[in-house]
Each structure stands twice: as structure tokens, then as C-alpha cells.
Design an enzyme around this catalytic site. Structure first.
Site, PDB file in Angstrom:
ATOM      1  CG  ASP A 146      -2.056  -0.925   1.159  1.00 53.96           C
ATOM      2  OD1 ASP A 146      -2.347  -1.375   0.041  1.00 53.96           O
ATOM      3  OD2 ASP A 146      -2.664  -1.214   2.201  1.00 53.96           O
ATOM      4  CG  HIS A 162     -12.153   2.259 -47.951  1.00 53.98           C
ATOM      5  ND1 HIS A 162     -13.208   3.121 -47.859  1.00 53.98           N
ATOM      6  CD2 HIS A 162     -11.600   2.212 -46.709  1.00 53.98           C
ATOM      7  CE1 HIS A 162     -13.298   3.577 -46.608  1.00 53.98           C
ATOM      8  NE2 HIS A 162     -12.335   3.041 -45.890  1.00 53.98           N
TER       9      HIS A 162
END
Lengths: 447, 447
Positions: free
Chosen positions: A370, A429
Site C-alpha cells: 500500500d 477504399h
């Protein structure tokens, strides 16, 4: 009368284990729709009125009345003064913790946060460039959960990632500032800090106001209002995970002193009543020993009432058939903190698939992680370790794909791309790919 | 009458540039609150009634009436049959694209997705273990945006990450299945597939039903309902970014054939009217040449109407003072697709901070990247490249911190942790650390 704590006792061999286990684990992250609506209103108001709105909510919710949001900015010298004013032991501890956290996150950046690229056989370059975010916001809760360690754990990875500006917000109800939080901001290298909080602080960071700069991402824990606000601004800015109550799971083979394990369970339970502490152990006598240690140690704890409430309401001591089964149950829980309190931690670690942080061996108490072991203490809660990770340098970086197709590569790739693009009905495309071919074919009609 | 396209012409030297530029870029991601409410209701209903609710919405929204959700599962042999039934050229293109996408993502995993650890001087082990998610859900839109390439781009990184189960959902309004989508699912290694869609499919994946398994994360694009549903289940499961309209930005120094650039702008614009195509170029004559190419090529395009609408409403041809300024403006936009259409792409690339994918040099049309270059085509849109990344292997992995503190390490770390824990008023945290010290000090009273 001092409180007593008796976590629910379960055994995996009981017929009703599954039902009892499910009931104990149950926690709902559902947000209150009244809170949601109030937060939506606050966000809209701050987006529209900026500083004025933030000031109004700060007066209303934090009891702080000032004329200008500029007054609520903490200067660098104020942060430094807070640090200088700490007792030497605290100052040193803060600096040592920061150094270790920094060094771990530097290793993390090196292991997984660097740009890379390669060229394939036709000379086409492919890769990813990794760059830091420009500016991030760090939310630090005020009041009872004002943790300086959270400041380190949020700001240091951002700093290591190379984020240029780290903006901290921390509410200071009635003007009460926490010197450790200010000192941590100084040590961690926070760029600017404002004493604002709640949904209004999240809104200020997400949209920007005249005084508070707009950031790219907001991290850090907060109450239900802060969590709801973060969820709502997600998309406008990045956010980290929404944290639930904190949890610890201890897998014990009985080799660790029972008092150590009892205290580790307490260290989770003392956060708040909703925190969850669970022990999984195949050894019934050891479970008794842990319960006895709980009985012995609880009266010595200043936060005994919270610990008792958490252990009684949400805690569990579960006897398993063996350690393998304990590992399997741990994977179902996907705990935030997972202690492998065993003489053979590396035997069990490979069996553990889902956890925020894995603490190996008797000496690795969660509390070391922690504060200062180095890894981040911001971890996925409530089973979200199934799909998310500790806060890290990667949360303050983003990636851009790099593609450089060679003239030769454009011939192969162009044919493939055109075929698929026609198949998807995307003629432009297809043509963009075909125009780069040495022999441009006639245009086809897409399906 | 055939449509004409004249993207807005801007120059950075004009007095009103900033205002016009801001207006053209403006796009709001705000969700409709009516949609939000309907989605909330659908999610709650599926959470409660499971299969029955999904069937009811599928009948209502997709016009598909069946007795059991099991009927809507596509079998592996149905996926294979779709693949086998494709024309050879399409089959080969799909397989080549899949191979290249796979190989790029394998490189990505190697570069940034492996476990790591180290021991510090006192023998403490620190690191991170990287593991795949167990089960993910992939949303594939039906109708006009049913793109097989999206199936590859979502499923392959999951597969490379090591995800054991990949569950695809794709709506098939009135039962119409897209064979290319099914074939792509086969090629990409999708585990199970259901022909359901909308918020009800997201709910089924997030909560699980009798038939549809609960997943850990949901990725893939969708309409406003799907986006709202994903945002709402975030936390219960992981999600990828919420996608906005697609964008291309072309930085041109005038060295690429103008027709190539015009077609690249079209390839973005043909997606939908909201798509945005922008050219940044210091050369006025080249901008004229691109406009002339637009005029010449537009009538040849089957999707001319959509392209024209997108370019007229959202497109822009912007003359900059120089390429450096073009790069700076690009960073402000943080485009999804960024083409560096220059003879010196590596001169400009280091100046580009924020972009989903960077396409270097004249031969690298965006469409090659969309289908088969290898990098992912799921990219952050609407400026979110400031804080987020292309979809990647990392989205299908999570990390667990590893910490093993040695007995020696516990002495140093324990003192630091205890000091900070007392400072935060967390006595059990402090004691858990102190109990591991060789000389356990008396308990202090936390502040």
C-alpha cells in the site's frame, strides 16, 4: 463494551456453500439514479458557467466561500512549506516511498511502455509509437479518506510516463488542509493543485474553466458523486477504473503466524464497513487460531468498531479442501489484494489468474504494498481484476500505430485491400489502394 | 444531376481562421437522454428476464421471431460453410489480411505484453504478471456497416492475447446474414456467434443469460444504442472506446499525385455523412490540384452522394504557412487517421504527438491500413487519440502486480510503511508492517 468480530465461517464441503458464498460476495455497483441526475446537472452547469458554477458548489458542499477560483489554487511554495513542516521521520518516509514507487514504475515503462517497430520482407515499416498524455487531472478525496499515499500512487506514474502537467484537485471542507497530502503533492511533482472536489471538480478538469485547465484524463478515487461524474465525462476525457469497496483475500497454508494474518485482515477492514476481508485455508485448526488472534487483537485497535462491522457483515473464514481449491475460489473472486501466505508461494502463484496485486510469502503484508514496496496501490476492485489492471505508466501513455508501406508492399497489399473493400461496398477504399498499383486495373462495381 | 463536393477552404493566415476551424471541427458526443433511458430499460429487462427479454427485443427491432435464443446461435459449420462459399479471390484476401493482422499483433504482444519481474538489492521481488482475459464479447454491427474487416480487427488481437472464448454478436435484421462477416468470424477464430444486436445483445454479454455466456469485456463499434449500452455496463465488464464518426487528416507537401490524395479523402467520406476529411498543405497550387481531382473523380464514385455531403458539410482544405504549422494543427485535432503524404515523412513524424494511426509516405493509403497492413483499424476518434490508443493485444490482457518482500526487505519497508500508515490514521496497516519487524516496537497511537 468493546466490539467483537466473528467473520462468517464457511466450508467448501457444506451443501449450502455456494449459496452462502454468493450471498457474502454480493455487492452492487449500481448507482443511485438521484445521484446520477444531480451529477448530470452539476456537470452541465460547470460546462456552461465555468468558474462561477465551481465556486457556487464549493461554497454549498465544502462550506468554502471565496471570490475567485484563483484563491483556491495552492502555490508550489505552499506545497513545499507543508513538506518542510513535517516531522523528519514522516518526511523521510514520504521520500523513501516516492523513490521506490518511482523506480518500480520506471521498470514498468521500460518493460512495456516503449515505442517499437520492424520492417517486413518487402520493406514495409510497422510499429507503434508510445507518447505521454499532455495533461492529466488527479482527484484526491478530502475528509476521512485523504491519503497522501494516493497522491504518490497517482502522480508518480504520470510523472514517469512523461506527462508535462499534473493537475491535482482535493476538496478541503471548511478550508481544512491536510499537510501530508500537500507534502505528497510536492514530493510527487504535481504541477498545479486546486482545493476543489466533488462532481464540480471533475467537471472543471474535463471541460476546463477560465482558471482550471482542461485535462486529457482524470484518475483517482472518490465518493459516489465523483464516480458518477467520472463515468459521465468518460469519452470527453479518459478515466481510470471506477473503484468499489476495497478487498483482501488471504490464501493461507497455516505457516504464517496467525496474528500476522489477523492484522492483515484488519488492515483491509479498517478502511470502511463495506471493505471485505476473506481467508481461504485448508487447515481448520489454523482458522481457529486466526479467529483467536482476531479476538485478542481487536480490542487494541482504535478503529475496532469499523473493523468489527466490516468483518461481521462482509468478512469470511473459509475452509477449503486443499490449497488448489483455495486458488480456484480466489480466481472466482478476482480480488483486489491477494496474499499468498504460504511457505511455497511460487507453487501457488501460477494457479492464480485474476487479482489486482499478488503478495507472496509471509513477510509481504498488503500494507507494505500500500505504501512503499513500489507497485501501485490503485488496483481493480469488486472482481474487475478479471478485465483490468493496476494503475500504471501505461494509463498515462497512448499509442499511435506507425505504417510506412513501400512501393513494393503497396502492390501486394493493394490487391488484398481492394478485394476486401469491394466486398464491403467501399469503392473509394478500393480505388485508393488500386491507384497505387503499377498497373491500375479498371474500376469494378462494388457489390 | 451529379453531386459536387467543395470542402471548406481555409487559410491559417486569415483573421477568422480560428473561429472557422473551431466551427468545422465541432462535433458533440452528447447522447440523447431519451436513448439513454430506453437503453437503461432494456438493460434492466435483460438482466431480469434473460433470454426471454433478448428474444422479445430481437423480434421488435430486427423482425426476427424465434422460439429459443439457441436458434440464433451460428454453428461453427455454418461459419465454415460461409467461408467455403466465397469466391477464391475473396477467400484468399481474407486469409492474407488475417495473417498480416495476426503477425503484427504477435509483434505487439512481444513488445509490450509479456510478464516481467526483478529483484532489488535486499532480495525483494517486484514485477507484473500479464494474463489474457478469459472470455470476451465482440459486437459487429449489422446492416450497412457490417464489415468483415472489423471482425478480424476485433477478434484477432483477442486470439493473440490468448483469450479462451471469443463470443461474437451480430444483428441480422429480418434474418439476412452477411456471408463475408460469417467467413471472417471463421478465419479469425471466433468461438461462438449469436445473431443478436442492439442494447439487448450488449446486455446479454454483460450479464449473461441462460444461452449467452457472460463475458469480461465487450469491444466493437455500434450505433447510438450500442454505444450508450456499452457506457452503461462499463464497470460490470470492460469496454473499449466509444467510437465517434471516422476522420482522416492528410498532411501534404505536394509531392503525392493529387488524385491519390483526393481518393484518400473520399475513402473517409464514403463511410457516412458525419465522417470528416481534412487536408493540410502549405502549397496553394497543390490544394487547387486536389480540388480539381475531387471534381474529376467524384462522378465516378457509386457513393458520390454520401462523399459529397460529408466533404461539403465537414471537409476542409486548409492552407498552412508551412509543414511545421500543419503538424501543430494536426496535434490540435488528434485525428483518428493521419496520412503524412510527404517525400520526407520521417522528418515530420517526430512532430506528431496525437493520432490513432500515422500513415507515412505516398504509398501508404489509409485503406491499406484499414484492411491488411497489419495494425488495428479500430482507432480512437473525435480527438480521443489525445488519451487513448488503437485496439490491441493489451486490451485483451490484464496485469497483476507481483510482490515478494524478503525478510530483510520487510525491515526497511516495514518502518517506512508504518510511519506513513500512522500518518494516515490507519493503525492496522501500521501494525501489520511492524509485526514483521525483528524488533516489534510498541504500538503508537495514530494521529
Amino acid at each position: 463494551m468493546s466490539p467483537t468480530a466473528a467473520p462468517l465461517r464457511l466450508s467448501t464441503t457444506s451443501a449450502d456453500f455456494e449459496a452462502q458464498f454468493a450471498a457474502r460476495l454480493h455487492w452492487s455497483a449500481d448507482t443511485d439514479s438521484a445521484i446520477e441526475q444531480r451529477v448530470a446537472d452539476i456537470l452541465a452547469d460547470v460546462q456552461q458557467r465555468g468558474d462561477t458554477a465551481v465556486l457556487a458548489y464549493t461554497e454549498r458542499f465544502d462550506g468554502l466561500s471565496v471570490d475567485s477560483l484563483k484563491t483556491l489554487e495552492l502555490t508550489q511554495s505552499e506545497l513545499k512549506a507543508a513538506f518542510d513542516g513535517l516531522p523528519t521521520a514522516q518526511r523521510n518516509a514520504l521520500e523513501s516511498a516516492a523513490r521506490r514507487v518511482r523506480s518500480y514504475h520506471e521498470a514498468q515503462k521500460k518493460a512495456s511502455g516503449e515505442s517499437w517497430s520492424y520492417r517486413d520482407e518487402d520493406g514495409t515499416l510497422l510499429g507503434q509509437k508510445v507518447t505521454p498524455l499532455d495533461r492529466v487531472g488527479i482527484y484526491v478525496p478530502g475528509g476521512k479518506a485523504a491519503y497522501p499515499s494516493s497522491v504518490l500512487m497517482n502522480a508518480i506514474p504520470a510523472h514517469v510516463a512523461g506527462v508535462a502537467e499534473i493537475i491535482m484537485v482535493v476538496p478541503t471542507p471548511r478550508g481544512e488542509k491536510n499537510p501530508l497530502v500537500l507534502a505528497a503533492a510536492y514530493v510527487a511533482g504535481v504541477t498545479r493543485a486546486f482545493t476543489i472536489g466533488g462532481a464540480q471538480a471533475v467537471a472543471a478538469l474535463a471541460y476546463g474553466t477560465a482558471t482550471v485547465p482542461k485535462v486529457d484524463k482524470i484518475t483517482g478515487p472518490g465518493n459516489a458523486y465523483v464516480a458518477s461524474a467520472k463515468k459521465r465525462v468518460f469519452g470527453t476525457v479518459g478515466i481510470d477504473m471506477i473503484a468499489g469497496p476495497s478487498e483482501i483475500l488471504v490464501l493461507a497454508d497455516g505457516s504464517t503466524p496467525a496474528e500476522w494474518v489477523a492484522m492483515d485482515l484488519f488492515s483491509q477492514a479498517e478502511h470502511d464497513e463495506l471493505a471485505q476481508s476473506i481467508l481461504l485455508c485448508p487447515d481448520a485448526a489454523y482458522i481457529e487460531a486466526v479467529q483467536a488472534a482476531i479476538d485478542r487483537l481487536l480490542p487494541t485497535m482504535p478503529r475496532a468498531a469499523i473493523i468489527a462491522r466490516s468483518l461481521n457483515d462482509r468478512g469470511a473464514l473459509i475452509q477449503t479442501r486443499n490449497m488448489e481449491e483455495a486458488c480456484a475460489i480466489s480466481n472466482r473472486i478476482a480480488p483486489e489484494h491477494l496474499e499468498v501466505s504460504s511457505a511455497e508461494p511460487h507453487r501457488w502463484e501460477p494457479l492464480l489468474k485474476h487479482a489486482g496485486a499478488i503478495f507472496l510469502g509471509a513477510y509481504t503484508s498488503e500494507s507494505l504494498g500500500d505504501y512503499c514496496a513500489g507497485p501501485n496501490h490503485v488496483l481493480p476492485t469488486s472482481g474487475t481484476a478479471r478485465f483490468s489492471s493496476p494503475l500504471g505508466v501505461y494509463d498515462f501513455q497512448k499509442r499511435s500505430s506507425l505504417i510506412e508501406v513501400s512501393a513494393a508492399g503497396a502492390q501486394t497489399l493493394g490487391t488484398i485491400a481492394a478485394e476486401l473493400a469491394y466486398g464491403e461496398g467501399l469503392q473509394a477504399h478500393a480505388r485508393a489502394a488500386e491507384m497505387r498499383l503499377n498497373d491500375v486495373p479498371p474500376m469494378r462495381v462494388a457489390k
